[in-house]
Design an enzyme around this catalytic site. Structure first.
Site, PDB file in Angstrom:
ATOM      1  N   ASP A  65      -0.551  -5.604   9.260  1.00 14.29           N
ATOM      2  CA  ASP A  65      -1.734  -4.697   8.665  1.00 14.29           C
ATOM      3  C   ASP A  65      -3.061  -5.529   8.355  1.00 14.29           C
ATOM      4  O   ASP A  65      -2.801  -6.277   7.450  1.00 14.29           O
ATOM      5  CB  ASP A  65      -1.194  -3.973   7.611  1.00 14.29           C
ATOM      6  CG  ASP A  65      -2.166  -2.739   6.970  1.00 14.29           C
ATOM      7  OD1 ASP A  65      -3.249  -2.694   7.538  1.00 14.29           O
ATOM      8  OD2 ASP A  65      -1.827  -1.993   6.298  1.00 14.29           O
TER       9      ASP A  65
ATOM     10  N   LYS B 134     -13.223  -1.064   6.698  1.00 17.67           N
ATOM     11  CA  LYS B 134     -14.004  -1.843   5.531  1.00 17.67           C
ATOM     12  C   LYS B 134     -14.962  -2.678   6.051  1.00 17.67           C
ATOM     13  O   LYS B 134     -16.312  -2.783   5.783  1.00 17.67           O
ATOM     14  CB  LYS B 134     -12.695  -2.610   4.838  1.00 17.67           C
ATOM     15  CG  LYS B 134     -12.186  -1.819   3.840  1.00 17.67           C
ATOM     16  CD  LYS B 134     -11.243  -0.947   4.646  1.00 17.67           C
ATOM     17  CE  LYS B 134     -10.429  -0.134   3.320  1.00 17.67           C
ATOM     18  NZ  LYS B 134      -9.279   0.721   4.097  1.00 17.67           N
TER      19      LYS B 134
ATOM     20  N   ALA C 206      -6.364  -4.939   7.239  1.00 19.23           N
ATOM     21  CA  ALA C 206      -7.407  -3.853   7.202  1.00 19.23           C
ATOM     22  C   ALA C 206      -8.739  -4.405   6.345  1.00 19.23           C
ATOM     23  O   ALA C 206      -9.848  -3.906   6.285  1.00 19.23           O
ATOM     24  CB  ALA C 206      -6.944  -2.924   6.127  1.00 19.23           C
TER      25      ALA C 206
ATOM     26  N   TRP D 192       0.894  -0.994   0.152  1.00 20.98           N
ATOM     27  CA  TRP D 192      -0.009   0.000   0.047  1.00 20.98           C
ATOM     28  C   TRP D 192       0.991   1.297   0.168  1.00 20.98           C
ATOM     29  O   TRP D 192       1.862   1.375   0.952  1.00 20.98           O
ATOM     30  CB  TRP D 192      -0.758   0.013   1.276  1.00 20.98           C
ATOM     31  CG  TRP D 192      -1.849   1.055   1.550  1.00 20.98           C
ATOM     32  CD1 TRP D 192      -2.781   1.433   0.620  1.00 20.98           C
ATOM     33  CD2 TRP D 192      -2.274   1.780   2.679  1.00 20.98           C
ATOM     34  NE1 TRP D 192      -3.663   2.649   0.983  1.00 20.98           N
ATOM     35  CE2 TRP D 192      -3.186   2.652   2.492  1.00 20.98           C
ATOM     36  CE3 TRP D 192      -1.503   1.869   3.859  1.00 20.98           C
ATOM     37  CZ2 TRP D 192      -3.609   3.665   3.365  1.00 20.98           C
ATOM     38  CZ3 TRP D 192      -1.987   2.614   5.001  1.00 20.98           C
ATOM     39  CH2 TRP D 192      -2.936   3.388   4.644  1.00 20.98           C
TER      40      TRP D 192
END
Length: 394
Positions: free
Chosen positions: A208, A243, A210, A127
């Site tokens: 991470d 999300k 997400a 990212w």
């Protein structure tokens, strides 16, 4: 001072959003911005969030601060969701943050404060904001191979060869599931090899997370994180609620620090509170309060899980439909990777020129590295995209 500031590079995704809005063509398709969209192109408020907000409005009696690290109930609920009881609670330090980005930033602030000479290893690609934050903080970085542009899958051998060079005290940034931007993910055998390398080197994993619930399911998407957390003595986990709870603008995230024992947990907890104080004092609470209510209420949680599963299955169906359209039009299975990837994104492996051609000729917008947001599609636009992909020579 303000008149002599140097211009900063524009965020590529935000720039793409601006180009899309300015495009007057009625047939334009946005596959760039990383938010979930339903079949009508909207990003809906989830049913459980609506119900929790109504209940909170009726029962909340104060808007005063919680604590520097946020509400302990949020810590407990999120720790349970992510770790599933695989790590004793007296080893878990936690701090609420403004979104998953805030959690990544605070994790890297902790690294810089405690180990300023450490190198942070990041997947190639990753990212873009990972790299932007690392550069802003002046932290040394190295990349490890991750994506095979030929197969559009994981470059397992390259990844493990590069991670074998990790040194004691280094930090390795991992995507817990639904890799952004590629959609290609390690299997459990790969994760076992990754964990063994980090354990041997004495490195710290920074995970991470997400997109839990967007790939293979809530439990399945947490499996790698739980394995790493159970295998290594220390782990940092930066998780986002944007999300899987659909609360993008509420900026709701959490940083978990998993320590070897209770004494170091208390030290880590104090450090996370200190870092919050230096950055924004008290974290936002509204989104965190809604998440806590949903995760601790049987009815709300069941409804949330049901809707999240609908979201996940809709993205899988779009993947399969796009791969099928490309198979029938191209007469080959070279796009089968799209159905195999997981999460919102897939990286097509197209050249920047081909991505430009998609935008200029077909009004299809995706990030320059050919990351496309599967959730930006619907049954009508899948055939249009398939035809355009082949037309520009991908």
């Amino acid at each position: 001072m303000l008149t002599t500031l140097k211009p900063q590079a524009e965020d590529k995704i935000l720039k793409l959003m601006g180009m899309y809005r300015a495009d007057p063509r009625d047939n334009k398709i946005d596959l760039g911005v990383g938010v979930y969209k339903d079949a009508s192109g909207n990003t809906p408020v989830m049913r459980a969030i609506k119900a929790a907000e109504k209940r909170l409005w009726e029962t909340e009696t104060t808007k005063t601060y919680t604590s520097l690290a946020g509400d302990p109930g949020f810590h407990s609920a999120m720790s349970s969701l992510i770790l599933g009881g695989h790590v004793p609670t007296d080893r878990i330090a936690a701090a609420a943050t403004p979104g998953g980005t805030g959690a990544i930033r605070q994790a890297l602030e902790l690294v810089k404060m405690e180990a300023p000479d450490a190198t942070v290893w990041v997947s190639d690609p990753t990212w873009p904001n990972h790299l932007s934050i690392l550069k802003h903080l002046g932290i040394k970085t190295r990349s490890y191979r991750y994506f095979d542009n030929e197969t559009r899958g994981l470059d397992r051998e390259g990844m493990l060869a590069d991670l074998a060079e990790v040194q004691k005290g280094d930090v390795v940034l991992l995507h817990g599931c639904c890799h952004n931007p590629t959609g290609a993910n390690p299997n459990m055998s790969d994760w076992q090899d990754i964990a063994a390398l980090l354990e041997k080197a004495g490195a710290l994993p920074l995970i991470d997370l997400a997109y839990q619930g967007f790939g293979d399911g809530l439990e399945e998407d947490a499996a790698a994180t739980r394995f790493i957390a159970g295998r290594l003595p220390e782990t940092l986990i930066a998780a986002s609620c944007s999300k899987n709870f659909g609360i993008y603008r509420e900026r709701t995230g959490i940083l978990l620090g998993l320590t070897p024992d209770t004494k170091s947990r208390d030290l880590a907890q104090g450090t996370l509170a200190y870092l919050n104080r230096q950055n924004y004092s008290f974290p936002p609470d509204h989104g965190a309060r809604l998440v806590t209510m949903i995760l601790t209420d049987e009815g709300l949680r069941a409804d949330w899980m049901a809707e999240l599963e609908e979201v996940r299955r809709s993205m899988l169906a779009l993947r399969e439909k796009l791969a099928g359209e490309l198979r029938s039009r191209a007469g080959s299975d070279r796009f089968a990777f799209i159905a195999e990837h997981r999460g919102m994104f897939s990286r097509l492996g197209a050249t920047p020129e081909q991505v430009d051609a998609l935008r200029e000729k077909h009004a299809i917008y995706m990030v320059g590295d050919s990351r496309l947001n599967i959730a930006g599609l619907n049954d009508r636009t899948v055939p249009i995209l398939a035809e355009a992909i082949l037309d520009v020579g991908i």
